[in-house]
Design a protein around this motif. Structure first.
Motif, PDB file in Angstrom:
ATOM      1  N   THR A  57     -15.501 -57.610   4.408  1.00 32.31           N
ATOM      2  CA  THR A  57     -14.360 -57.831   5.294  1.00 32.31           C
ATOM      3  C   THR A  57     -14.106 -56.621   6.174  1.00 32.31           C
ATOM      4  O   THR A  57     -13.847 -56.749   7.385  1.00 32.31           O
ATOM      5  CB  THR A  57     -13.097 -58.138   4.465  1.00 32.31           C
ATOM      6  OG1 THR A  57     -13.330 -59.287   3.653  1.00 32.31           O
ATOM      7  CG2 THR A  57     -11.908 -58.394   5.376  1.00 32.31           C
ATOM      8  N   LEU A  58     -14.179 -55.432   5.588  1.00 32.35           N
ATOM      9  CA  LEU A  58     -13.962 -54.206   6.358  1.00 32.35           C
ATOM     10  C   LEU A  58     -15.025 -54.035   7.436  1.00 32.35           C
ATOM     11  O   LEU A  58     -14.728 -53.599   8.558  1.00 32.35           O
ATOM     12  CB  LEU A  58     -13.962 -52.993   5.413  1.00 32.35           C
ATOM     13  CG  LEU A  58     -12.760 -52.896   4.459  1.00 32.35           C
ATOM     14  CD1 LEU A  58     -12.948 -51.739   3.480  1.00 32.35           C
ATOM     15  CD2 LEU A  58     -11.466 -52.719   5.245  1.00 32.35           C
ATOM     16  N   GLU A  59     -16.258 -54.374   7.114  1.00 33.13           N
ATOM     17  CA  GLU A  59     -17.343 -54.291   8.090  1.00 33.13           C
ATOM     18  C   GLU A  59     -17.099 -55.251   9.248  1.00 33.13           C
ATOM     19  O   GLU A  59     -17.351 -54.917  10.417  1.00 33.13           O
ATOM     20  CB  GLU A  59     -18.679 -54.606   7.420  1.00 33.13           C
ATOM     21  CG  GLU A  59     -19.220 -53.485   6.549  1.00 33.13           C
ATOM     22  CD  GLU A  59     -19.517 -52.222   7.347  1.00 33.13           C
ATOM     23  OE1 GLU A  59     -20.011 -52.353   8.495  1.00 33.13           O
ATOM     24  OE2 GLU A  59     -19.227 -51.117   6.848  1.00 33.13           O
ATOM     25  N   LYS A  63     -16.524 -54.216  13.157  1.00 36.04           N
ATOM     26  CA  LYS A  63     -17.366 -54.779  14.205  1.00 36.04           C
ATOM     27  C   LYS A  63     -16.521 -55.407  15.302  1.00 36.04           C
ATOM     28  O   LYS A  63     -16.779 -55.225  16.500  1.00 36.04           O
ATOM     29  CB  LYS A  63     -18.311 -55.822  13.610  1.00 36.04           C
ATOM     30  CG  LYS A  63     -19.276 -56.422  14.617  1.00 36.04           C
ATOM     31  CD  LYS A  63     -20.206 -57.432  13.947  1.00 36.04           C
ATOM     32  CE  LYS A  63     -21.146 -58.056  14.973  1.00 36.04           C
ATOM     33  NZ  LYS A  63     -22.057 -59.059  14.351  1.00 36.04           N
ATOM     34  N   MET A  64     -15.484 -56.151  14.905  1.00 35.28           N
ATOM     35  CA  MET A  64     -14.588 -56.776  15.885  1.00 35.28           C
ATOM     36  C   MET A  64     -13.872 -55.719  16.710  1.00 35.28           C
ATOM     37  O   MET A  64     -13.712 -55.867  17.934  1.00 35.28           O
ATOM     38  CB  MET A  64     -13.577 -57.665  15.163  1.00 35.28           C
ATOM     39  CG  MET A  64     -14.164 -58.922  14.545  1.00 35.28           C
ATOM     40  SD  MET A  64     -12.974 -59.802  13.512  1.00 35.28           S
ATOM     41  CE  MET A  64     -11.696 -60.197  14.710  1.00 35.28           C
ATOM     42  N   ALA A  65     -13.435 -54.641  16.058  1.00 31.46           N
ATOM     43  CA  ALA A  65     -12.741 -53.567  16.769  1.00 31.46           C
ATOM     44  C   ALA A  65     -13.672 -52.902  17.780  1.00 31.46           C
ATOM     45  O   ALA A  65     -13.266 -52.611  18.918  1.00 31.46           O
ATOM     46  CB  ALA A  65     -12.210 -52.542  15.776  1.00 31.46           C
ATOM     47  N   MET A  68     -14.092 -54.937  20.828  1.00 34.77           N
ATOM     48  CA  MET A  68     -12.893 -54.952  21.672  1.00 34.77           C
ATOM     49  C   MET A  68     -12.558 -53.566  22.215  1.00 34.77           C
ATOM     50  O   MET A  68     -11.561 -53.382  22.913  1.00 34.77           O
ATOM     51  CB  MET A  68     -11.706 -55.490  20.868  1.00 34.77           C
ATOM     52  CG  MET A  68     -11.887 -56.929  20.401  1.00 34.77           C
ATOM     53  SD  MET A  68     -10.598 -57.459  19.225  1.00 34.77           S
ATOM     54  CE  MET A  68      -9.143 -57.404  20.275  1.00 34.77           C
ATOM     55  N   GLY A  69     -13.391 -52.587  21.880  1.00 31.96           N
ATOM     56  CA  GLY A  69     -13.167 -51.237  22.367  1.00 31.96           C
ATOM     57  C   GLY A  69     -12.004 -50.524  21.712  1.00 31.96           C
ATOM     58  O   GLY A  69     -11.362 -49.670  22.328  1.00 31.96           O
ATOM     59  N   ILE A  70     -11.717 -50.876  20.465  1.00 32.49           N
ATOM     60  CA  ILE A  70     -10.593 -50.274  19.740  1.00 32.49           C
ATOM     61  C   ILE A  70     -11.105 -49.240  18.748  1.00 32.49           C
ATOM     62  O   ILE A  70     -12.005 -49.528  17.954  1.00 32.49           O
ATOM     63  CB  ILE A  70      -9.789 -51.349  18.991  1.00 32.49           C
ATOM     64  CG1 ILE A  70      -9.211 -52.365  19.976  1.00 32.49           C
ATOM     65  CG2 ILE A  70      -8.679 -50.721  18.159  1.00 32.49           C
ATOM     66  CD1 ILE A  70      -8.526 -53.533  19.315  1.00 32.49           C
ATOM     67  N   ASP A  71     -10.546 -48.055  18.806  1.00 27.96           N
ATOM     68  CA  ASP A  71     -10.908 -46.991  17.865  1.00 27.96           C
ATOM     69  C   ASP A  71      -9.944 -47.028  16.688  1.00 27.96           C
ATOM     70  O   ASP A  71      -8.780 -46.617  16.802  1.00 27.96           O
ATOM     71  CB  ASP A  71     -10.836 -45.633  18.569  1.00 27.96           C
ATOM     72  CG  ASP A  71     -11.235 -44.483  17.634  1.00 27.96           C
ATOM     73  OD1 ASP A  71     -11.691 -44.761  16.499  1.00 27.96           O
ATOM     74  OD2 ASP A  71     -11.080 -43.318  18.046  1.00 27.96           O
ATOM     75  N   LEU A  72     -10.411 -47.536  15.552  1.00 27.37           N
ATOM     76  CA  LEU A  72      -9.539 -47.681  14.383  1.00 27.37           C
ATOM     77  C   LEU A  72      -9.076 -46.347  13.822  1.00 27.37           C
ATOM     78  O   LEU A  72      -8.105 -46.304  13.061  1.00 27.37           O
ATOM     79  CB  LEU A  72     -10.274 -48.467  13.285  1.00 27.37           C
ATOM     80  CG  LEU A  72     -10.604 -49.922  13.616  1.00 27.37           C
ATOM     81  CD1 LEU A  72     -11.374 -50.564  12.472  1.00 27.37           C
ATOM     82  CD2 LEU A  72      -9.335 -50.714  13.902  1.00 27.37           C
ATOM     83  N   ASP A  73      -9.756 -45.270  14.183  1.00 23.19           N
ATOM     84  CA  ASP A  73      -9.397 -43.951  13.667  1.00 23.19           C
ATOM     85  C   ASP A  73      -8.463 -43.182  14.589  1.00 23.19           C
ATOM     86  O   ASP A  73      -8.072 -42.052  14.275  1.00 23.19           O
ATOM     87  CB  ASP A  73     -10.671 -43.111  13.437  1.00 23.19           C
ATOM     88  CG  ASP A  73     -11.553 -43.695  12.344  1.00 23.19           C
ATOM     89  OD1 ASP A  73     -10.994 -44.207  11.354  1.00 23.19           O
ATOM     90  OD2 ASP A  73     -12.791 -43.653  12.483  1.00 23.19           O
TER      91      ASP A  73
END
Length: 249
Positions: A57-59, A63-65, A68-73
């Protein structure tokens, strides 16, 4: 493509999770995925399987982020996530203290107390003694015993399901996200609808047991379920309009 078309999108969101009794398992992607996972992980312990599911799920989220060009960090995303988690927690507390949810908690506790007590066994023994004394027809009693076992299975399946779904419905109602959607598609109404279905099926099961064993304890449980049925209509008056994919269309 043909394989994908056989699945009904979202059908698993509005079911009662009783796969063994579901006529739509061949059209449910979650069921198909879980069966495949069981087949591929026969030698794994349950904690290891849960860990694998979480990592998968985390992977997928990562991948989706990325797509979409989203930096989760990033600090911005972290702050937004923290704010959203705080909001979710606050809404959860409000849902837990809602009178409808409190009523569902009272129901499962009272129902579990009866199921865990000696009363069911005592009632069955009393019933069987009537047969031995010739006061009841043995064939009829065997049929009723099978029906009683079925009723108990239904009650046990939905006992905790009902408060979980009611809390989820209350939470979604507060969220406001679904306010612009038609009633046929609103998540809070869909969750309330499956909760209401569970209440109805539980009512039928308890009513059958009360017919066999007209005890005051069972009457109290039935009263709680009737209040839950009325409460769901009061809080979610439009839930019957929701269309459960694969079940209502």
């Amino acid at each position: 493509m043909e394989e994908n078309q056989k699945f009904i999108p979202g059908i698993y969101n509005w079911c009662d999770r009783w796969c063994e009794r579901c006529p739509q398992t061949d059209r449910c992607r979650v069921f198909e995925k879980e069966e495949r996972r069981k087949s591929n992980n026969q030698d794994k312990e349950w904690p290891e399987v849960v860990s694998d599911n979480l990592n998968e799920t985390l992977e997928m989220l990562k991948k989706m982020a990325d797509e979409m060009g989203i930096d989760l960090d990033s600090e911005e995303v972290k702050e937004e996530s923290a704010a959203q988690m705080a909001l979710e927690e606050a809404q959860g507390v409000i849902a837990e203290n809602h009178p409808l949810h409190e009523l569902s908690e009272e129901y499962w506790k009272k129902g579990k107390d009866w199921l865990d007590s000696e009363l069911p066994e005592e009632n069955l023994l009393e019933w069987k003694s009537w047969v031995e004394m010739g006061r009841e027809n043995s064939e009829a009693i065997e049929s009723d015993l099978r029906s009683a076992e079925e009723a108990l299975e239904v009650i046990q399946w939905y006992l905790f399901f009902i408060p979980v779904k009611i809390k989820r419905a209350l939470h979604d109602q507060m969220d406001g996200f679904w306010d612009q959607y038609p009633d046929e598609e609103r998540s809070d109404l869909g969750t309330a609808k499956i909760a209401a279905i569970a209440v109805e099926r539980s009512l039928e099961a308890w009513e059958f047991l009360y017919k066999l064993f007209p005890k005051e304890e069972l009457l109290a449980v039935l009263a709680l379920l009737e209040k839950l049925r009325e409460g769901l209509i009061e809080v979610f008056p439009n839930y019957p309009k929701f269309i459960r994919p694969g079940f209502d269309d």
